[in-house]
Design an enzyme around this catalytic site. Structure first.
Site, PDB file in Angstrom:
ATOM      1  N   ARG A 113      21.108  28.217  43.530  1.00  0.00           N
ATOM      2  CA  ARG A 113      21.925  29.360  43.092  1.00  0.00           C
ATOM      3  C   ARG A 113      21.373  29.772  41.736  1.00  0.00           C
ATOM      4  NH1 ARG A 113      28.378  30.218  43.055  1.00  0.00           N
ATOM      5  NH2 ARG A 113      27.790  30.710  45.191  1.00  0.00           N
ATOM      6  N   HIS A 140      23.683  37.051  48.950  1.00  0.00           N
ATOM      7  CA  HIS A 140      24.469  35.826  49.186  1.00  0.00           C
ATOM      8  C   HIS A 140      24.490  35.598  50.704  1.00  0.00           C
ATOM      9  CE1 HIS A 140      26.956  32.532  48.387  1.00  0.00           C
ATOM     10  NE2 HIS A 140      28.050  33.103  47.934  1.00  0.00           N
ATOM     11  N   GLN A 143      27.072  33.122  52.489  1.00  0.00           N
ATOM     12  CA  GLN A 143      28.439  33.650  52.567  1.00  0.00           C
ATOM     13  C   GLN A 143      28.542  34.690  53.682  1.00  0.00           C
ATOM     14  OE1 GLN A 143      31.328  32.930  50.390  1.00  0.00           O
ATOM     15  NE2 GLN A 143      32.266  33.925  52.142  1.00  0.00           N
ATOM     16  N   ASP A 235      35.190  42.230  46.620  1.00  0.00           N
ATOM     17  CA  ASP A 235      34.652  41.140  45.797  1.00  0.00           C
ATOM     18  C   ASP A 235      34.978  41.486  44.346  1.00  0.00           C
ATOM     19  OD1 ASP A 235      33.196  38.960  44.838  1.00  0.00           O
ATOM     20  OD2 ASP A 235      31.222  39.858  45.221  1.00  0.00           O
ATOM     21  N   CYS A 275      35.080  36.990  49.440  1.00  0.00           N
ATOM     22  CA  CYS A 275      34.251  35.771  49.402  1.00  0.00           C
ATOM     23  C   CYS A 275      34.816  34.704  48.485  1.00  0.00           C
ATOM     24  CB  CYS A 275      32.823  36.131  48.984  1.00  0.00           C
ATOM     25  SG  CYS A 275      32.745  36.905  47.363  1.00  0.00           S
ATOM     26  N   ARG A 303      32.213  28.445  55.435  1.00  0.00           N
ATOM     27  CA  ARG A 303      30.980  28.140  54.690  1.00  0.00           C
ATOM     28  C   ARG A 303      30.452  26.770  55.129  1.00  0.00           C
ATOM     29  NH1 ARG A 303      30.044  30.497  49.752  1.00  0.00           N
ATOM     30  NH2 ARG A 303      28.040  29.428  49.914  1.00  0.00           N
TER      31      ARG A 303
HETATM   32  N1  NVA Z   1      29.583  38.735  43.538  1.00  0.00           N
HETATM   33  C1  NVA Z   1      30.075  37.443  43.094  1.00  0.00           C
HETATM   34  C2  NVA Z   1      30.112  36.494  44.255  1.00  0.00           C
HETATM   35  C3  NVA Z   1      30.614  35.118  43.916  1.00  0.00           C
HETATM   36  C4  NVA Z   1      30.606  34.201  45.086  1.00  0.00           C
HETATM   37  C5  NVA Z   1      29.194  36.909  41.993  1.00  0.00           C
HETATM   38  O1  NVA Z   1      27.973  37.013  42.103  1.00  0.00           O
HETATM   39  O2  NVA Z   1      29.739  36.393  40.998  1.00  0.00           O
HETATM   40  N1   CP Z   2      32.000  32.368  47.583  1.00  0.00           N
HETATM   41  C1   CP Z   2      31.284  31.524  46.846  1.00  0.00           C
HETATM   42  O1   CP Z   2      30.042  31.446  46.913  1.00  0.00           O
HETATM   43  O2   CP Z   2      32.042  30.725  46.050  1.00  0.00           O
HETATM   44  P1   CP Z   2      31.539  29.799  44.866  1.00  0.00           P
HETATM   45  O3   CP Z   2      31.027  30.697  43.761  1.00  0.00           O
HETATM   46  O4   CP Z   2      32.746  29.016  44.452  1.00  0.00           O
HETATM   47  O5   CP Z   2      30.427  28.908  45.382  1.00  0.00           O
END
Ligand code: NVA
Ligand code: CP
Length: 318
Positions: A113, A140, A143, A235, A275, A303
């Site tokens: 990540r 992502h 997800q 989101d 998400c 997930r």
């Molecule tokens: N769009 C959000 C998704 C988190 C799972 C982010 O990147 O923070």
């Molecule tokens: N939806 C998602 O990826 O959650 P986290 O940021 O908690 O991993």
């Protein structure tokens, strides 16, 4: 879409973007994930990744991704190593390429990540084991795969469904667009001006729609996106790394909140999806988020199952 994909065909590949997978491959991964969920409910999980290790590099926070990958590896008989940027030398300037080469000597797969999609691509280019994208600023895919599994479970079939995505044209919007059009879904996106999905992703989605049977539309007015939708998805307004823009974004996104009135334009049996993590009162009102048609925790659960399918697909030699 009915052509079954030989599961051996996934072995050793990376999972960096849904754009890299064909519609039948995505269908197969979802089918596999649903099977794994059913097997788990019956108490049967084959320990197919016994002796295997997944390295998990996190340059951003996570609840779901970290726990679902770690638990997924444990259920499959393997183990996962949590590596935050503060724990490994990448945080002190070791290159992504050297990190990839080193980790490949120890582990059987790497989940990352991070911020830039090019970091994930660079890691994959230099790794001799499969690399999985656990979220970047651009995408992502894990997800979105779990989300389309959730929609398939809840609605029966994906072909011909309409998913309205309202909010920021961010990583989540991008992966939902590409995955959706490949799976036969009409993905209708509505964002404030200036926050549209990236043009390169729109091009990929329009191109992918030709093979997948779905389609992509953009609407400045969220009501136009939501009318007749089977699913309304939102989101956060400020993704990880964009916290400094929070106040500017709150003003820009004010009329893009999913509230009961907007949700009411969707089909009467429409589901609400997010998400997570969510901010009640910001991108979605509490009545919608906590309402009877919200399936956000099914998404979170899935997930685990979707990623077990990805892990088995890429890493198992059975
Ligand atoms: N769009 C959000 C998704 C988190 C799972 C982010 O990147 O923070
Ligand atoms: N939806 C998602 O990826 O959650 P986290 O940021 O908690 O991993």
């Amino acid at each position: 879409m009915n052509d079954r994909v030989d599961r051996a065909h996934f072995r050793g590949r990376h999972f960096l973007a849904l754009a890299d997978y064909t519609p039948p491959e995505l269908v197969e991964l979802i089918t596999w994930a649903i099977e794994l969920k059913q097997q788990r409910a019956l108490g049967h999980t084959a320990q197919s990744l016994a002796g295997k290790t997944l390295a998990m590099i996190f340059e951003k926070s996570s609840t779901r991704t970290r726990v679902s990958f770690e638990v997924g590896m444990a259920q499959l008989g393997g183990r996962a190593l949590f590596l935050s940027r503060d724990d490994i030398q990448i945080g002190r300037g070791e290159t992504v390429a050297d990190t990839a080469r080193t980790l490949s000597r120890y582990v059987d797969g790497i989940m990352i990540r991070t911020f830039a999609q090019k970091t994930v691509v660079e890691l994959a280019r230099n790794a001799s084991v499969p690399v999985i994208n656990g979220l970047t600023d651009l995408s992502h895919p894990c997800q979105a795969l779990a989300d389309y599994m959730t929609i398939a479970e809840s609605k029966g079939a994906l072909q011909g469904r309409k998913l309205a995505y309202v909010g920021d044209g961010n990583n989540m919007a991008h992966s939902l667009m590409i995955g959706g059009v490949k799976l036969g879904v009409h993905v209708a996106v509505s964002t404030p001006p200036g926050y549209e999905p990236a043009s390169e992703v729109v091009h990929i989605a329009l191109d992918a729609a030709r093979n997948g049977g779905g389609h992509y539309t953009y609407h400045e007015d969220p009501r136009d996106a939501v009318r007749g939708a089977d699913v309304v998805y939102t989101d956060v307004w400020a993704s990880m790394g964009m916290e400094a823009e929070q106040h500017v974004r709150e003003r820009a996104f004010e009329s893009y909140r999913v509230d009961a009135q907007l949700f009411g334009l969707a089909r009467p049996d429409a589901s609400f999806m997010h998400c997570l993590p969510a901010h009640r009162g910001e991108e979605v009102t509490a009545d919608v988020f906590d309402g009877a048609r919200s399936i956000v925790f099914d998404q979170a659960e899935n997930r685990l199952h979707a990623q077990k399918a990805i892990l088995l697909a890429l890493m198992s030699h059975a």
